[in-house]
Design an enzyme around this catalytic site. Structure first.
Site, PDB file in Angstrom:
ATOM      1  N   LYS A 236       0.906  -1.048   0.245  1.00 57.53           N
ATOM      2  CA  LYS A 236      -0.169   0.169   0.153  1.00 57.53           C
ATOM      3  C   LYS A 236       0.589   1.105   0.025  1.00 57.53           C
ATOM      4  O   LYS A 236       1.537   1.482   1.023  1.00 57.53           O
ATOM      5  CB  LYS A 236      -0.655   0.262   0.910  1.00 57.53           C
ATOM      6  CG  LYS A 236      -1.860   1.158   1.492  1.00 57.53           C
ATOM      7  CD  LYS A 236      -2.503   1.340   2.324  1.00 57.53           C
ATOM      8  CE  LYS A 236      -1.569   3.028   2.913  1.00 57.53           C
ATOM      9  NZ  LYS A 236      -1.671   4.402   2.046  1.00 57.53           N
TER      10      LYS A 236
ATOM     11  N   CYS B  37      13.495  11.437   5.166  1.00 62.80           N
ATOM     12  CA  CYS B  37      13.742  10.922   6.662  1.00 62.80           C
ATOM     13  C   CYS B  37      14.845  11.112   7.550  1.00 62.80           C
ATOM     14  O   CYS B  37      14.923  11.714   8.526  1.00 62.80           O
ATOM     15  CB  CYS B  37      13.343   9.715   7.090  1.00 62.80           C
ATOM     16  SG  CYS B  37      14.358   8.851   5.999  1.00 62.80           S
TER      17      CYS B  37
ATOM     18  N   GLU C 230      10.003  16.792  15.239  1.00 68.12           N
ATOM     19  CA  GLU C 230       9.565  16.702  13.681  1.00 68.12           C
ATOM     20  C   GLU C 230       8.745  17.280  12.533  1.00 68.12           C
ATOM     21  O   GLU C 230       7.375  17.111  12.686  1.00 68.12           O
ATOM     22  CB  GLU C 230       9.271  14.906  13.144  1.00 68.12           C
ATOM     23  CG  GLU C 230       9.972  15.083  12.013  1.00 68.12           C
ATOM     24  CD  GLU C 230       9.360  13.116  10.714  1.00 68.12           C
ATOM     25  OE1 GLU C 230       8.318  12.718  11.498  1.00 68.12           O
ATOM     26  OE2 GLU C 230      10.234  13.049  10.179  1.00 68.12           O
TER      27      GLU C 230
ATOM     28  N   GLU D  41      10.175   1.645   9.855  1.00 64.71           N
ATOM     29  CA  GLU D  41      10.986   2.512   9.943  1.00 64.71           C
ATOM     30  C   GLU D  41      10.750   4.166  10.312  1.00 64.71           C
ATOM     31  O   GLU D  41       9.734   4.611   9.441  1.00 64.71           O
ATOM     32  CB  GLU D  41      11.884   2.956   8.309  1.00 64.71           C
ATOM     33  CG  GLU D  41      12.384   1.170   7.481  1.00 64.71           C
ATOM     34  CD  GLU D  41      14.218   1.495   8.560  1.00 64.71           C
ATOM     35  OE1 GLU D  41      14.806   2.503   8.940  1.00 64.71           O
ATOM     36  OE2 GLU D  41      14.216  -0.232   8.633  1.00 64.71           O
TER      37      GLU D  41
HETATM   38  P1  NDP Z   1       2.440   8.476   7.634  1.00 56.42           P
HETATM   39  O1  NDP Z   1       2.883   7.535   9.072  1.00 56.42           O
HETATM   40  O2  NDP Z   1       1.490   9.072   7.554  1.00 56.42           O
HETATM   41  O3  NDP Z   1       1.685   7.217   6.561  1.00 56.42           O
HETATM   42  C1  NDP Z   1       2.430   6.303   6.436  1.00 56.42           C
HETATM   43  C2  NDP Z   1       2.091   5.374   5.586  1.00 56.42           C
HETATM   44  O4  NDP Z   1       0.844   4.729   6.441  1.00 56.42           O
HETATM   45  C3  NDP Z   1       0.651   6.214   4.558  1.00 56.42           C
HETATM   46  O5  NDP Z   1       0.990   4.782   3.337  1.00 56.42           O
HETATM   47  C4  NDP Z   1      -0.100   6.013   5.141  1.00 56.42           C
HETATM   48  O6  NDP Z   1      -0.662   5.764   3.910  1.00 56.42           O
HETATM   49  C5  NDP Z   1      -0.447   4.189   5.748  1.00 56.42           C
HETATM   50  N1  NDP Z   1      -0.810   4.852   6.928  1.00 56.42           N
HETATM   51  C6  NDP Z   1      -1.768   5.363   7.956  1.00 56.42           C
HETATM   52  N2  NDP Z   1      -2.109   5.360   9.051  1.00 56.42           N
HETATM   53  C7  NDP Z   1      -1.932   3.851   9.121  1.00 56.42           C
HETATM   54  C8  NDP Z   1      -2.785   2.750   8.926  1.00 56.42           C
HETATM   55  N3  NDP Z   1      -4.037   3.429  10.517  1.00 56.42           N
HETATM   56  N4  NDP Z   1      -2.843   1.700  10.013  1.00 56.42           N
HETATM   57  C9  NDP Z   1      -1.429   1.308   8.815  1.00 56.42           C
HETATM   58  N5  NDP Z   1      -1.069   1.801   7.503  1.00 56.42           N
HETATM   59  C10 NDP Z   1      -1.643   3.476   8.281  1.00 56.42           C
HETATM   60  O7  NDP Z   1       3.513   8.935   7.206  1.00 56.42           O
HETATM   61  P2  NDP Z   1       3.818  10.263   5.672  1.00 56.42           P
HETATM   62  O8  NDP Z   1       3.380   9.818   4.375  1.00 56.42           O
HETATM   63  O9  NDP Z   1       3.336  11.435   5.851  1.00 56.42           O
HETATM   64  O10 NDP Z   1       5.755  10.266   5.412  1.00 56.42           O
HETATM   65  C11 NDP Z   1       6.327  11.264   6.812  1.00 56.42           C
HETATM   66  C12 NDP Z   1       6.592  10.679   7.142  1.00 56.42           C
HETATM   67  O11 NDP Z   1       7.755   8.542   7.418  1.00 56.42           O
HETATM   68  C13 NDP Z   1       7.805  11.187   7.980  1.00 56.42           C
HETATM   69  O12 NDP Z   1       7.933  11.029   9.609  1.00 56.42           O
HETATM   70  C14 NDP Z   1       8.751  10.959   7.731  1.00 56.42           C
HETATM   71  O13 NDP Z   1       9.944  10.980   8.808  1.00 56.42           O
HETATM   72  C15 NDP Z   1       8.811   9.350   7.782  1.00 56.42           C
HETATM   73  N6  NDP Z   1       9.520   8.418   6.763  1.00 56.42           N
HETATM   74  C16 NDP Z   1      10.925   7.834   7.918  1.00 56.42           C
HETATM   75  C17 NDP Z   1      11.495   7.007   6.733  1.00 56.42           C
HETATM   76  C18 NDP Z   1      12.846   6.453   7.595  1.00 56.42           C
HETATM   77  O14 NDP Z   1      13.433   5.184   7.069  1.00 56.42           O
HETATM   78  N7  NDP Z   1      12.803   5.396   8.542  1.00 56.42           N
HETATM   79  C19 NDP Z   1      12.285   6.768   5.453  1.00 56.42           C
HETATM   80  C20 NDP Z   1      10.979   8.177   4.516  1.00 56.42           C
HETATM   81  C21 NDP Z   1       9.675   8.803   5.308  1.00 56.42           C
HETATM   82  P3  NDP Z   1      -2.128   7.606   3.900  1.00 56.42           P
HETATM   83  O15 NDP Z   1      -1.400   7.830   2.717  1.00 56.42           O
HETATM   84  O16 NDP Z   1      -3.637   6.658   3.358  1.00 56.42           O
HETATM   85  O17 NDP Z   1      -2.163   8.381   5.206  1.00 56.42           O
END
Ligand code: NDP
Length: 485
Positions: A172, A281, A385, A247
């Site tokens: 997803k 990130c 963040e 992550e």
């Molecule tokens: P989110 O946590 O909002 O979303 C990540 C994914 O999780 C999306 O596909 C989202 O779907 C999905 N999601 C949201 N709610 C749920 C749930 N209840 N159950 C399962 N899946 C869910 O992150 P962002 O997309 O806003 O990305 C930014 C964040 O990612 C930042 O905090 C960044 O630091 C982190 N990040 C970390 C990395 C690492 O390697 N440590 C690398 C890149 C980013 P939807 O979009 O539909 O909400």
């Protein structure tokens, strides 16, 4: 406008109830696609397809699956321009960055894991009277959930090792950036990857993402995203005893010692701060400068930031595009306001003004790179963040002082240290609570190395052997070889 569909059992289909969500280009604010708003029923179909394909896929040898990864890499490489354009439209990032990072590194993820898989040798442990054979099996059907900042790159980082180790996939992508995941599905269809091996369900995190987490037929979850969502993932998946790789977010430090090469450190700090509009990130959003060079560094840093070319993401000269959405723009702006309330001084940026480009209505989620000084290191803007083009500057007078400030963060993903003394650099790096620290560089990645964070930045490591370990289960087979006791 594109009409994106789910990819289940080797063919494209709408969500079972036909519901859709709009996908918006953050630079033009126009709707560029609709995607299915999938639900539990769609996940059920995807898991069932994945289970049906599991035996066929896991029966292939590692070599055969590595050949598949190479075929995928070749096909994606042919589509470099298409990937770069698609990613740029979906995220608002500059086309040059999308080409250099998103397209190129997605290809290299597949190529790397193909080669890495071929290099694997069986692990055995000889005893006097027995031989231990470490046998690897796939985990089964795995769930891959990815964010919006590096959509295809982060998806391919999980898909490649998952396939290599014989797993089937239900993925997803973020609903905000679904287009290149769709492009990957189209590519796999063209290549005739066996049906059901890779399934893609689009939709909202709390709906379709949650259904993936809860499905007992999905045996492992590799999640990249925010820390708050990571908590939900852990809370849901842990009681089901799923393997989990998390992550999560970061608030990474850039530490500049007085002996650092000034030009190199400024280039590095600016790149670490503002690449992808600060939405990586690993971005360094807290910059600590040794007091004796702080004035000179700050002046040159701000000059360099002011030279960043913001504009139309499709323009080859653009160095910085938009943030991901108008909602995210407002979130970053709220932190700029907070910084001023907390006593911060904005040295540059802080406004939506842009150089040379506006969407059709003069809009678009453009924000100037913003540099804030004068905040305590534990102010909210320097601790939470923000994930946008905003950094805070702080000064220090001793190694122990800066170490305490750096480690005060609840996060521990990455950081960079700038010094002419690389022995000191390594020593200091080893004391930072963090999964990754660069010395005199940033985002210099060797895919064999462990990638991941500590504290609220995640659990587990991916990359090289760590990815293979995550996407496989180990059975130790001990064979008695003689009659000794
Ligand atoms: P989110 O946590 O909002 O979303 C990540 C994914 O999780 C999306 O596909 C989202 O779907 C999905 N999601 C949201 N709610 C749920 C749930 N209840 N159950 C399962 N899946 C869910 O992150 P962002 O997309 O806003 O990305 C930014 C964040 O990612 C930042 O905090 C960044 O630091 C982190 N990040 C970390 C990395 C690492 O390697 N440590 C690398 C890149 C980013 P939807 O979009 O539909 O909400």
């Amino acid at each position: 406008m594109q009409m994106i569909q789910n990819f289940i059992n080797g063919s494209f289909s709408n969500a079972f109830d036909g519901e859709t969500i709009e996908d918006i280009n953050p630079a033009t604010e126009q709707v560029i696609a609709t995607i299915p708003r999938s639900k539990t029923e769609d996940v059920e179909r995807a898991v069932s397809a994945a289970h049906s394909a599991q035996l066929t896929w896991s029966s292939l040898t590692m070599e055969q699956r590595a050949d598949w990864l190479d075929r995928i890499a070749d096909a994606l490489e042919q589509k470099t321009e298409m990937i770069a354009h698609t990613e740029s439209r979906d995220t608002g990032k500059p086309i040059s960055l999308a080409r250099r990072v998103d397209a190129a590194r997605s290809v290299s993820n597949f190529r790397f894991f193909a080669a890495f898989g071929r290099e694997q040798t069986p692990q055995t442990f000889q005893m006097d009277d027995a031989m231990n054979y470490v046998h690897r099996s796939p985990v089964g059907t795995v769930g891959l959930i990815t964010p919006w900042n590096l959509p295809l790159y982060l998806l391919s980082w999980k898909v490649a090792p998952a396939l290599l180790m014989g797993n089937t996939i239900v993925a997803k992508p973020s609903e905000v950036t679904p287009l290149t995941a769709h492009l990957l599905a189209q590519t796999l269809l063209e290549l005739e990857l066996p049906k059901g091996v890779f399934n893609l369900v689009h939709g909202l995190g709390p709906e379709v993402g949650q259904a993936i987490l809860e499905h007992t037929g999905i045996k492992a979850i590799s999640f990249t995203g925010g820390t708050d969502t990571g908590r939900i993932v852990a809370r849901t998946a842990a009681p089901l005893f799923k393997k989990l790789s998390l992550e999560l977010g970061g608030k990474n430090a850039t530490v500049v010692f007085q002996d650092a090469n000034m030009e190199t450190a400024i280039d590095g700090a600016v790149r670490a701060a503002f690449t992808n509009s600060g939405q990586v990130c690993l971005c360094g959003s807290r910059i600590f400068i040794e007091e004796s060079i702080a004035e000179q560094f700050t002046q040159k840093f701000v000059e360099k930031v002011n030279s960043i070319q913001i504009g139309d993401p499709m323009d080859e000269d653009t160095e910085m595009g938009t943030v991901i959405s108008s909602e995210h723009l407002e979130k970053v702006e709220s932190y700029i306001e907070l910084a001023q309330q907390e006593g911060g001084v904005i040295l540059t940026g802080g406004t939506r003004a842009m150089t040379g480009y506006a969407g059709p209505n003069g809009t678009g989620a453009f924000l100037r790179p913003t540099v804030v000084a004068n905040l305590p290191y534990n102010a909210r803007c320097a601790s939470e963040e923000i994930f946008g083009p905003m950094v805070t500057l702080h000064t220090f007078t001793s190694e122990s002082e800066v170490l305490e400030m750096v480690n005060s963060s609840e996060y521990g993903l990455a950081g960079s240290v700038w010094t002419a003394d690389t022995i000191r650099g390594r020593r200091f790096a080893s004391q930072i609570d963090s999964g990754i620290v660069w010395v005199n560089t940033w985002l210099h990645r060797d895919l064999r190395t462990p990638f991941g964070g500590v504290k609220n930045s995640g659990v587990g490591r991916e990359g090289g052997q760590w990815s293979l370990d995550f996407f496989s289960e180990l059975t130790n087979i001990c064979v008695k070889t003689n009659d000794g006791i």
